[in-house]
Design a protein around this motif. Structure first.
Motif, mmCIF file in Angstrom:
data_model
loop_
_atom_site.group_PDB
_atom_site.id
_atom_site.type_symbol
_atom_site.label_atom_id
_atom_site.label_comp_id
_atom_site.label_asym_id
_atom_site.label_seq_id
_atom_site.Cartn_x
_atom_site.Cartn_y
_atom_site.Cartn_z
ATOM 1 N N THR A 22 12.483 15.910 -25.877
ATOM 2 C CA THR A 22 13.792 15.965 -25.495
ATOM 3 C C THR A 22 14.015 15.860 -23.963
ATOM 4 O OG1 THR A 22 15.989 17.261 -25.485
ATOM 5 C CG2 THR A 22 13.637 18.540 -25.357
ATOM 6 N N ASP A 23 15.064 15.316 -23.359
ATOM 7 C CA ASP A 23 15.347 15.371 -22.154
ATOM 8 C C ASP A 23 16.171 16.402 -21.503
ATOM 9 O OD1 ASP A 23 13.599 13.404 -21.070
ATOM 10 O OD2 ASP A 23 15.210 11.667 -21.617
ATOM 11 N N ARG A 24 16.623 17.511 -22.336
ATOM 12 C CA ARG A 24 17.489 18.068 -22.485
ATOM 13 C C ARG A 24 16.906 19.778 -22.813
ATOM 14 N NH1 ARG A 24 20.082 14.217 -25.407
ATOM 15 N NH2 ARG A 24 21.651 13.275 -24.065
ATOM 16 N N THR A 68 9.243 18.107 -23.208
ATOM 17 C CA THR A 68 9.801 16.946 -21.965
ATOM 18 C C THR A 68 8.625 16.490 -21.426
ATOM 19 O OG1 THR A 68 11.586 16.812 -20.690
ATOM 20 C CG2 THR A 68 10.333 18.721 -20.228
ATOM 21 N N HIS A 69 8.787 15.294 -21.024
ATOM 22 C CA HIS A 69 7.621 14.673 -20.044
ATOM 23 C C HIS A 69 8.237 14.375 -18.835
ATOM 24 C CE1 HIS A 69 4.528 11.903 -18.832
ATOM 25 N NE2 HIS A 69 3.527 12.395 -19.332
ATOM 26 N N GLY A 72 10.106 11.209 -18.762
ATOM 27 C CA GLY A 72 11.236 10.795 -19.800
ATOM 28 C C GLY A 72 10.813 10.998 -20.818
ATOM 29 N N SER A 73 11.781 11.677 -21.722
ATOM 30 C CA SER A 73 11.509 12.036 -23.275
ATOM 31 C C SER A 73 12.632 11.843 -24.172
ATOM 32 C CB SER A 73 11.038 13.347 -23.298
ATOM 33 O OG SER A 73 9.880 13.914 -22.530
ATOM 34 N N ASP A 128 20.919 17.360 -28.313
ATOM 35 C CA ASP A 128 20.395 15.967 -28.582
ATOM 36 C C ASP A 128 20.989 15.253 -29.754
ATOM 37 O OD1 ASP A 128 18.542 15.704 -26.320
ATOM 38 O OD2 ASP A 128 16.932 16.784 -27.538
#
Length: 140
Positions: A22-24, A68-69, A72-73, A128
């Motif tokens: 996730t980016d959140r 999360t990376h 970006g993920s 998401d």
């Protein structure tokens, strides 16, 4: 013959983890912890560029992991049929969680598969767009 933990001897599993990116991350954690009521079991930072959180029930052999990376993920749901289904012990317990989600501004959405609504389920999107189905009781 089955093992002591209920798994068949041919699949001697000790723990199950369902993981997704996730980016959140903090929004997702808030949804699953404060909204649904899961517990934060473990959190890590900076592991090969990943941060993550494991959520679930203490002492249970299964949990969710959200990561999360740094680069970006992508975590948006690929379809409306990617579901986490939670079966409650009663309709009132299900509605307690639905009300709590509503207090967070999360409203139910129509389920893609009519089976869920036909059996009393409510479907909610996480930040998401992955869907969580709340069911008032097990169906089998």
């Amino acid at each position: 013959m089955d093992t002591d933990n209920g798994w068949p001897d041919s699949l001697r599993v000790a723990q199950v983890r369902i993981a997704r990116p996730t980016d959140r991350l903090e929004e997702v954690v808030r949804f699953y912890v404060d909204g649904l009521g899961l517990r934060e079991l473990y959190r890590f930072r900076g592991h090969a560029g990943y941060d993550g959180v494991m959520l679930g029930l203490p002492g249970a052999g299964y949990h969710l992991e959200f990561t999360t990376h740094v680069d970006g993920s992508p975590g948006d749901a690929p379809s409306r049929e990617n579901l986490l289904v939670l079966y409650f012990t009663s309709e009132s317990h299900m509605y307690d969680v639905a009300q709590r989600l509503g207090e967070f501004g999360v409203e139910p959405v129509p389920a893609e598969n009519p089976f869920w609504a036909a059996n009393g389920g409510l479907t909610f999107p996480d930040p998401d767009g992955w869907r969580v189905v709340l069911m008032p009781r097990p169906v089998f």
